[in-house]
Design a protein around this motif. Structure first.
Motif, short mmCIF file in Angstrom:
data_model
loop_
_atom_site.label_atom_id
_atom_site.label_comp_id
_atom_site.label_asym_id
_atom_site.label_seq_id
_atom_site.Cartn_x
_atom_site.Cartn_y
_atom_site.Cartn_z
N LEU B 80 74.68 69.95 37.56
CA LEU B 80 74.12 68.91 38.43
C LEU B 80 73.17 69.53 39.46
N ARG B 81 73.45 70.78 39.84
CA ARG B 81 72.60 71.44 40.84
C ARG B 81 71.23 71.83 40.28
N ASP B 82 71.05 71.70 38.97
CA ASP B 82 69.74 71.98 38.37
C ASP B 82 68.82 70.76 38.44
N THR B 83 69.31 69.64 38.92
CA THR B 83 68.45 68.47 39.11
C THR B 83 67.37 68.82 40.13
N ALA B 84 66.10 68.75 39.70
CA ALA B 84 65.00 69.22 40.53
C ALA B 84 63.69 68.89 39.84
N VAL B 85 62.58 69.17 40.51
CA VAL B 85 61.26 69.10 39.88
C VAL B 85 60.88 70.52 39.49
N TYR B 86 60.48 70.70 38.24
CA TYR B 86 60.14 72.01 37.70
C TYR B 86 58.64 72.09 37.47
N TYR B 87 58.06 73.17 37.99
CA TYR B 87 56.62 73.37 37.90
C TYR B 87 56.32 74.60 37.04
N CYS B 88 55.34 74.43 36.18
CA CYS B 88 54.80 75.52 35.39
C CYS B 88 53.39 75.76 35.92
N ILE B 89 53.07 76.99 36.34
CA ILE B 89 51.75 77.24 36.90
C ILE B 89 51.14 78.50 36.34
N GLY B 90 49.83 78.58 36.47
CA GLY B 90 49.10 79.77 36.03
C GLY B 90 48.47 80.47 37.21
N ALA B 91 47.46 81.26 36.95
CA ALA B 91 46.87 82.11 37.99
C ALA B 91 46.14 81.33 39.07
N ASN B 92 45.73 80.10 38.77
CA ASN B 92 44.99 79.34 39.79
C ASN B 92 45.91 78.64 40.78
N LEU B 93 47.21 78.86 40.65
CA LEU B 93 48.21 78.30 41.58
C LEU B 93 48.15 76.78 41.63
N PHE B 94 47.73 76.13 40.52
CA PHE B 94 47.70 74.68 40.44
C PHE B 94 49.08 74.20 40.05
#
Lengths: 116, 105
Positions: B80-94
């Motif tokens: 349950l503690r893994d409930t979150a927003v997950y971001y995948c980003i590259g070198a441009n920090l977008f």
């Protein structure tokens, strides 16, 4: 090791007022970053710094200014606050340039700013 | 510079593996892919990163396709503690809008 600290946690400004968001890190990181996050959106890079005395613009720099006089501190200045600057502001740091190396960013807890 | 695309939301049953995809078709050859997560309104937290090979740490595994156009973050036994927003980003920090993962009891 406190990591990345930000002050204040919350702030309400009136339109046209100015303020400085403080950010400090005690990890001797060269790189520091400022992001803003609007409700329901991802983070957008405002400014970053590669070391004391060196700063550069990110994706959304308009309306903000930064300075980096020491390795530890990277304040963000809002000169004439506007409602569009209502957001949560996150500061981050890394030893080398995040994204271009194996290094990672460490984030502070954020400052929630409301401009009315 | 790579911009990444992710599904806006996913559900996962507690105890099952959560597989979060990310498309980064414009990534350059020497550009790392990073994964972060954000719980509630806290500052993002680093999870894992990779370049070409699959990676594993105490939090997750990262599978990168051979052509490097996409990757998958795997949380092997979601809690349950893994409930979150997950971001995948590259070198441009977008950061984009990420994937909101909800772990269901």
């Amino acid at each position: 090791n406190a990591g990345v600290t930000q002050t204040p946690k919350f702030r309400i400004l009136k339109i046209g007022q100015s303020m400085t968001l403080q950010c400090a890190q005690d990890m001797n990181h060269n790189y520091m970053y400022w992001y803003r996050q609007d409700p329901g959106m991802g983070l957008k890079l405002i400014y970053y710094s590669v070391g004391a005395g060196i700063t550069d613009k990110g994706e959304v720099p308009n309306g903000y200014n930064v300075s980096r006089s020491t390795t530890e501190d990277f304040p963000l200045r809002l000169e004439l606050a506007a409602p569009s600057q209502t957001s949560v502001y996150f500061c981050a740091s890394s030893y080398s340039m995040a994204g271009a190396s194996t290094d990672t960013q460490y984030f502070g807890p954020g400052t929630r700013l409301t401009v009315l | 510079d790579a911009k990444t695309t992710q599904p806006p939301s996913m559900d996962c049953a507690e105890g099952r593996a959560a597989n979060l995809p990310c498309n980064h078709s414009t990534i350059s050859g020497n550009e790392y892919v990073y994964w972060y997560r954000q719980i509630h309104s806290q500052g993002p937290q680093y999870i894992i990163h990779g370049l070409k090979n699959n990676e594993t740490n105490e939090m997750a595994s990262l599978i990168i396709t051979e052509d490097r156009k996409s990757s998958t973050l795997i949380l092997p036994h979601a809690t349950l503690r893994d409930t979150a927003v997950y971001y995948c980003i590259g070198a441009n920090l977008f950061f984009g809008t990420g994937t909101r993962l909800t772990v269901i009891p």
